[in-house]
Design a protein around this motif. Structure first.
Motif, PDB file in Angstrom:
ATOM      1  N   MET A  67    -111.477  -2.787 -49.167  1.00 37.46           N
ATOM      2  CA  MET A  67    -110.401  -2.542 -49.494  1.00 37.46           C
ATOM      3  C   MET A  67    -109.607  -0.311 -49.365  1.00 37.46           C
ATOM      4  O   MET A  67    -111.073   0.192 -48.916  1.00 37.46           O
ATOM      5  CB  MET A  67    -109.514  -2.713 -50.325  1.00 37.46           C
ATOM      6  N   ILE A  68    -108.708  -0.312 -48.486  1.00 33.52           N
ATOM      7  CA  ILE A  68    -109.000   1.114 -49.447  1.00 33.52           C
ATOM      8  C   ILE A  68    -109.131   1.787 -50.717  1.00 33.52           C
ATOM      9  O   ILE A  68    -107.928   1.237 -51.278  1.00 33.52           O
ATOM     10  CB  ILE A  68    -107.866   1.554 -48.286  1.00 33.52           C
ATOM     11  N   GLN A  69    -109.702   2.154 -50.965  1.00 36.32           N
ATOM     12  CA  GLN A  69    -109.976   2.531 -52.454  1.00 36.32           C
ATOM     13  C   GLN A  69    -109.231   3.879 -52.773  1.00 36.32           C
ATOM     14  O   GLN A  69    -108.823   4.631 -52.216  1.00 36.32           O
ATOM     15  CB  GLN A  69    -111.866   3.295 -52.462  1.00 36.32           C
ATOM     16  N   ASP A  70    -108.573   4.012 -54.131  1.00 36.63           N
ATOM     17  CA  ASP A  70    -108.260   4.786 -54.862  1.00 36.63           C
ATOM     18  C   ASP A  70    -107.925   5.764 -54.315  1.00 36.63           C
ATOM     19  O   ASP A  70    -107.179   7.130 -54.676  1.00 36.63           O
ATOM     20  CB  ASP A  70    -107.971   4.309 -56.344  1.00 36.63           C
ATOM     21  N   TYR A  71    -108.793   6.646 -54.312  1.00 36.08           N
ATOM     22  CA  TYR A  71    -109.690   7.866 -53.803  1.00 36.08           C
ATOM     23  C   TYR A  71    -108.930   8.587 -53.105  1.00 36.08           C
ATOM     24  O   TYR A  71    -109.074   9.468 -53.174  1.00 36.08           O
ATOM     25  CB  TYR A  71    -110.535   8.263 -54.637  1.00 36.08           C
ATOM     26  N   VAL A  72    -108.873   7.783 -51.610  1.00 34.07           N
ATOM     27  CA  VAL A  72    -107.954   7.753 -50.847  1.00 34.07           C
ATOM     28  C   VAL A  72    -106.496   7.971 -50.807  1.00 34.07           C
ATOM     29  O   VAL A  72    -106.095   7.205 -50.876  1.00 34.07           O
ATOM     30  CB  VAL A  72    -108.433   6.677 -49.504  1.00 34.07           C
ATOM     31  N   PRO A  73    -105.998   9.597 -50.095  1.00 30.54           N
ATOM     32  CA  PRO A  73    -104.926   9.447 -50.499  1.00 30.54           C
ATOM     33  C   PRO A  73    -103.882   9.148 -49.434  1.00 30.54           C
ATOM     34  O   PRO A  73    -103.842   9.076 -48.175  1.00 30.54           O
ATOM     35  CB  PRO A  73    -105.134  10.940 -50.376  1.00 30.54           C
ATOM     36  N   TYR A 247    -104.554 -14.112 -61.964  1.00 28.16           N
ATOM     37  CA  TYR A 247    -104.822 -12.636 -62.877  1.00 28.16           C
ATOM     38  C   TYR A 247    -103.391 -11.328 -62.698  1.00 28.16           C
ATOM     39  O   TYR A 247    -103.689 -10.641 -61.245  1.00 28.16           O
ATOM     40  CB  TYR A 247    -105.449 -12.271 -62.140  1.00 28.16           C
ATOM     41  N   PRO A 248    -102.398 -11.820 -63.370  1.00 28.18           N
ATOM     42  CA  PRO A 248    -101.298 -10.805 -63.103  1.00 28.18           C
ATOM     43  C   PRO A 248    -101.393  -9.262 -62.695  1.00 28.18           C
ATOM     44  O   PRO A 248    -100.684  -9.040 -62.837  1.00 28.18           O
ATOM     45  CB  PRO A 248    -100.644 -11.844 -63.683  1.00 28.18           C
ATOM     46  N   ASP A 249    -102.621  -8.591 -64.012  1.00 30.25           N
ATOM     47  CA  ASP A 249    -102.227  -7.442 -63.678  1.00 30.25           C
ATOM     48  C   ASP A 249    -103.752  -6.909 -63.249  1.00 30.25           C
ATOM     49  O   ASP A 249    -104.247  -5.358 -62.628  1.00 30.25           O
ATOM     50  CB  ASP A 249    -103.029  -7.145 -64.928  1.00 30.25           C
ATOM     51  N   ASP A 250    -104.048  -7.602 -61.390  1.00 31.03           N
ATOM     52  CA  ASP A 250    -105.915  -7.043 -61.325  1.00 31.03           C
ATOM     53  C   ASP A 250    -105.494  -7.275 -59.603  1.00 31.03           C
ATOM     54  O   ASP A 250    -105.620  -8.714 -59.877  1.00 31.03           O
ATOM     55  CB  ASP A 250    -106.762  -7.642 -61.828  1.00 31.03           C
ATOM     56  N   TRP A 251    -104.668  -6.586 -58.794  1.00 28.81           N
ATOM     57  CA  TRP A 251    -104.244  -7.024 -57.297  1.00 28.81           C
ATOM     58  C   TRP A 251    -105.934  -7.453 -56.277  1.00 28.81           C
ATOM     59  O   TRP A 251    -106.198  -7.572 -55.500  1.00 28.81           O
ATOM     60  CB  TRP A 251    -103.804  -5.579 -56.450  1.00 28.81           C
ATOM     61  N   LYS A 252    -106.627  -5.801 -57.507  1.00 34.09           N
ATOM     62  CA  LYS A 252    -107.956  -6.736 -56.593  1.00 34.09           C
ATOM     63  C   LYS A 252    -108.667  -7.456 -56.262  1.00 34.09           C
ATOM     64  O   LYS A 252    -109.210  -7.749 -55.968  1.00 34.09           O
ATOM     65  CB  LYS A 252    -109.150  -4.963 -56.905  1.00 34.09           C
ATOM     66  N   GLN A 253    -108.559  -8.302 -57.681  1.00 34.05           N
ATOM     67  CA  GLN A 253    -109.208  -9.595 -57.949  1.00 34.05           C
ATOM     68  C   GLN A 253    -108.313 -10.523 -56.855  1.00 34.05           C
ATOM     69  O   GLN A 253    -109.246 -11.435 -56.291  1.00 34.05           O
ATOM     70  CB  GLN A 253    -109.323  -9.976 -59.571  1.00 34.05           C
ATOM     71  N   ALA A 254    -107.484 -10.220 -56.647  1.00 34.93           N
ATOM     72  CA  ALA A 254    -106.781 -10.784 -55.752  1.00 34.93           C
ATOM     73  C   ALA A 254    -107.377 -10.722 -54.532  1.00 34.93           C
ATOM     74  O   ALA A 254    -106.968 -11.243 -53.403  1.00 34.93           O
ATOM     75  CB  ALA A 254    -104.841 -11.303 -55.989  1.00 34.93           C
ATOM     76  N   TRP A 255    -107.808  -9.832 -54.054  1.00 38.00           N
ATOM     77  CA  TRP A 255    -107.864  -9.620 -52.457  1.00 38.00           C
ATOM     78  C   TRP A 255    -109.333  -9.896 -52.503  1.00 38.00           C
ATOM     79  O   TRP A 255    -109.343 -10.761 -51.531  1.00 38.00           O
ATOM     80  CB  TRP A 255    -107.765  -7.851 -52.575  1.00 38.00           C
ATOM     81  N   PHE A 256    -109.346 -10.156 -53.776  1.00 48.81           N
ATOM     82  CA  PHE A 256    -111.110 -10.894 -53.181  1.00 48.81           C
ATOM     83  C   PHE A 256    -111.131 -11.662 -53.202  1.00 48.81           C
ATOM     84  O   PHE A 256    -112.297 -13.050 -52.504  1.00 48.81           O
ATOM     85  CB  PHE A 256    -112.125 -10.713 -54.468  1.00 48.81           C
ATOM     86  N   ALA A 305    -100.000  -3.148 -50.398  1.00 49.49           N
ATOM     87  CA  ALA A 305    -100.480  -3.805 -49.204  1.00 49.49           C
ATOM     88  C   ALA A 305    -101.276  -2.748 -48.744  1.00 49.49           C
ATOM     89  O   ALA A 305    -102.022  -3.375 -47.347  1.00 49.49           O
ATOM     90  CB  ALA A 305     -98.704  -3.910 -48.457  1.00 49.49           C
ATOM     91  N   MET A 306    -100.975  -1.558 -48.401  1.00 50.37           N
ATOM     92  CA  MET A 306    -101.790  -0.411 -47.936  1.00 50.37           C
ATOM     93  C   MET A 306    -102.869  -0.628 -48.025  1.00 50.37           C
ATOM     94  O   MET A 306    -103.870  -1.287 -46.995  1.00 50.37           O
ATOM     95  CB  MET A 306    -101.470   0.857 -47.184  1.00 50.37           C
ATOM     96  N   ARG A 307    -103.220  -0.766 -49.352  1.00 50.63           N
ATOM     97  CA  ARG A 307    -104.569  -1.294 -49.824  1.00 50.63           C
ATOM     98  C   ARG A 307    -105.569  -1.700 -49.386  1.00 50.63           C
ATOM     99  O   ARG A 307    -106.910  -1.787 -49.669  1.00 50.63           O
ATOM    100  CB  ARG A 307    -105.303  -0.042 -50.714  1.00 50.63           C
ATOM    101  N   CYS A 308    -105.305  -2.856 -48.913  1.00 48.55           N
ATOM    102  CA  CYS A 308    -105.472  -4.598 -49.181  1.00 48.55           C
ATOM    103  C   CYS A 308    -106.212  -3.980 -47.276  1.00 48.55           C
ATOM    104  O   CYS A 308    -107.217  -5.219 -47.099  1.00 48.55           O
ATOM    105  CB  CYS A 308    -104.394  -5.471 -48.659  1.00 48.55           C
ATOM    106  N   GLY A 309    -105.957  -2.992 -46.653  1.00 55.89           N
ATOM    107  CA  GLY A 309    -106.408  -2.560 -45.164  1.00 55.89           C
ATOM    108  C   GLY A 309    -106.372  -3.354 -43.734  1.00 55.89           C
ATOM    109  O   GLY A 309    -104.972  -4.525 -43.776  1.00 55.89           O
ATOM    110  N   GLN A 310    -107.180  -3.433 -43.473  1.00 54.90           N
ATOM    111  CA  GLN A 310    -106.673  -4.382 -41.559  1.00 54.90           C
ATOM    112  C   GLN A 310    -105.817  -3.731 -40.894  1.00 54.90           C
ATOM    113  O   GLN A 310    -105.296  -2.494 -40.777  1.00 54.90           O
ATOM    114  CB  GLN A 310    -106.315  -5.686 -41.922  1.00 54.90           C
ATOM    115  N   ASP A 311    -104.789  -4.385 -41.203  1.00 58.38           N
ATOM    116  CA  ASP A 311    -103.174  -4.682 -40.180  1.00 58.38           C
ATOM    117  C   ASP A 311    -102.178  -3.408 -41.242  1.00 58.38           C
ATOM    118  O   ASP A 311    -101.332  -3.363 -42.176  1.00 58.38           O
ATOM    119  CB  ASP A 311    -102.825  -5.442 -39.438  1.00 58.38           C
ATOM    120  N   SER A 312    -103.160  -1.853 -41.665  1.00 58.94           N
ATOM    121  CA  SER A 312    -102.328  -1.713 -42.716  1.00 58.94           C
ATOM    122  C   SER A 312    -101.537  -0.789 -42.911  1.00 58.94           C
ATOM    123  O   SER A 312    -100.949   0.298 -43.612  1.00 58.94           O
ATOM    124  CB  SER A 312    -103.571  -0.721 -43.720  1.00 58.94           C
ATOM    125  N   ASP A 313    -100.646  -0.618 -41.908  1.00 57.57           N
ATOM    126  CA  ASP A 313     -99.451   0.268 -41.651  1.00 57.57           C
ATOM    127  C   ASP A 313     -98.544  -0.869 -41.422  1.00 57.57           C
ATOM    128  O   ASP A 313     -97.647  -0.914 -42.466  1.00 57.57           O
ATOM    129  CB  ASP A 313     -99.435   1.039 -40.558  1.00 57.57           C
TER     130      ASP A 313
END
Length: 513
Positions: A67-73, A247-256, A305-313
């Motif tokens: 994933m694209i971490q939160d600190y990536v602006p 996990y309705p409040d944790d998109w990163k868990q869904a990503w995992f 959607a972008m921070r999930c990575g891969q085709d992130s545009d």
């Protein structure tokens, strides 16, 4: 956010005995939208897609398997879109590919034959990749749709290509998901098959339903009924929805959960055995994560959607386009519309049309589609005959094929000699370098029999990225020999690697001794 967009929610509830908390629409329900609202929603869909692809442009395929971490602006100002138009206009292939098909409808009407669409994009001047490029090559060499997208002729059939260019089908079919699927059937099979096709069907259905509901969860769940049960693609999307409920409040868990269960790219020649994944299923899952966890917030939806990575545009483009359709252009945050305005009258690269042209053409086509499907038009409103989504047919590519080996070759075609492998399918990656007008004539023999006779251009726009491939061989030992029939001075055919497919998955870990 659970209202149905009728003249009044109460009208719908009186007719169908539903509650505001649990809206539902029956097949053939008559849904009215004033024309200004319809226009605003179509405009919002195209604007959202353009904004979304810009938002993720700087991250595309730089974060694969992570994933694209939160600190990536993400830097954004009023010049952001204009900068990409001026410097890297190819970023907008998501949009100008759509535009190609919209243009064909504009020129030839709603009954335009599939060959019109195939010829338009095969002969366009813009560069293509993956399933699109393989389909272009096929069409220019006499393999017409739907065979141009079939997995036996297109090793990229499961890739994301139609998914990122199916927006037009939903935007011209407001509230008519089955009509969007019909449009997607003919055009989507130009370049994709199976899961790759389903990606476009699902995205188009979500666009279609975004016209009639502002309940994101309802839209993504109802649109999924367009995909047949039992398909891998549908199971993947269902797992994302299940993760959201758990996990309705944790998109990163869904990503995992997606990474753990759905991150194998088994067939794209560029994604096998590496973290790169352009498979439609995985990237659709990221669109879905953005929509569900974005909770109707435009920036949050794009960002997740972008921070999930891969085709992130492409993924934030689809998510923002669907949400833009739902909320309408006028409700997209001003900071994004401000960046969009300077380019709305500018033609996209490789085309003769702009966003403003797209807004107009899609609106006019939507009115025609409404009339054709039991709807009615007045001076100020459209009455849509709603279509409850029905599943398209079940199809799956590459059945019984599993990657077992990557063999580095890194030789010219003359140096390859013979290549032995054990399996039922093989792909040879490589390239032809030489004058643009040069076309190599190459025969590939398997076990002494001609398996393929192919013309391989040096021209980048008409190239094929595979020197040769063959599926559905009898499983066993095979020998491949290439014959280059017209070698020329200053020309080189490089064979970089071979991907071998067997008939069973590799279950045990294998270690290099």
């Amino acid at each position: 956010m659970k209202s149905i967009l009728l003249p009044a929610l109460a009208t719908l509830c009186l007719v169908f005995s539903c509650s505001p908390e649990k809206p539902s629409i029956q097949d053939k329900s008559q849904i009215s939208l004033d024309k200004r609202t319809l226009q605003d929603k179509i405009k919002g869909g195209w604007a959202g897609q353009t904004i979304g692809v810009t938002y993720g442009g700087h991250t595309e395929f730089k974060f694969n398997g992570t994933m694209i971490q939160d600190y990536v602006p993400v830097e954004w100002d009023s010049t952001s879109i204009e900068w990409w138009y001026d410097n890297i206009p190819g970023l907008y292939d998501d949009v100008y590919m759509d535009l190609t098909f919209v243009r064909v409808f504009e020129e030839y009407g709603l009954d335009a034959p599939v060959d019109s669409f195939a010829n338009a994009f095969a002969n366009a001047s813009y560069p293509l990749w993956h399933a699109n490029q393989a389909a272009r090559f096929n069409i220019l060499n006499g393999i017409r749709p739907p065979q141009s997208g079939h997995w036996m002729n297109n090793p990229h059939a499961d890739d994301i290509d139609f998914q990122i260019e199916a927006d037009f089908a939903g935007l011209m079919s407001p509230g008519m998901a089955n009509t969007a699927s019909t449009i997607s059937d003919s055009i989507g099979h130009i370049m994709n098959y199976g899961d790759g096709w389903y990606g476009g069907v699902y995205v188009a259905a979500m666009y279609s339903l975004a016209f009639v509901s502002d309940d994101v969860k309802w839209v993504v769940t109802e649109a999924l009924k367009s995909i047949p049960e039992g398909s891998k693609y549908r199971r993947c999307m269902e797992s994302v929805i299940a993760s959201y409920e758990k996990y309705p409040d944790d998109w990163k868990q869904a990503w995992f959960e997606v990474e753990r269960n759905w991150s194998e790219d088994l067939y794209c020649p560029d994604g096998v055995f590496v973290p790169f994944n352009i498979d439609a299923s995985l990237n659709s899952a990221y669109i879905l994560i953005g929509l569900l966890y974005g909770e109707g917030d435009f920036t949050k939806t794009m960002d997740i959607a972008m921070r999930c990575g891969q085709d992130s545009d492409c993924n934030p483009a689809s998510a923002a386009g669907i949400l833009g359709t739902m909320i309408g252009y006028d409700n997209i945050p001003e900071k994004y519309r401000k960046a969009l305005r300077p380019v709305e009258d500018r033609n996209f690269a490789y085309t003769d049309a702009s966003l403003n042209d797209l807004y107009r053409m899609s609106y006019e086509q939507a009115l025609e589609v409404v009339k054709r499907n039991e709807g009615k038009l007045s001076d100020t409103a459209v009455q849509i005959s709603y279509q409850a989504p029905r599943p398209v047919r079940l199809e799956a590519g590459f059945e019984g094929h599993y990657p077992t080996r990557k063999a580095w070759i890194r030789k010219t075609i003359e140096q390859v000699g013979s290549f032995d492998f054990e399996g039922k399918g093989i792909i040879f990656k490589g390239s032809v370098t030489g004058p643009e007008e040069y076309v190599a004539l190459v025969d590939m023999y398997i076990d002494g029999k001609l398996a393929e006779s192919v013309k391989l251009p040096a021209n980048h726009n008409t190239r094929r990225d595979e020197i040769g491939f063959k599926f559905n061989l009898p499983h066993g030992r095979h020998t491949v020999v290439f014959e280059w029939k017209n070698p020329a001075e200053g020309v080189k055919i490089q064979v970089t690697e071979a991907l071998v497919f067997g008939n069973v998955p590799v279950q045990d870990k294998q270690y290099i001794q």
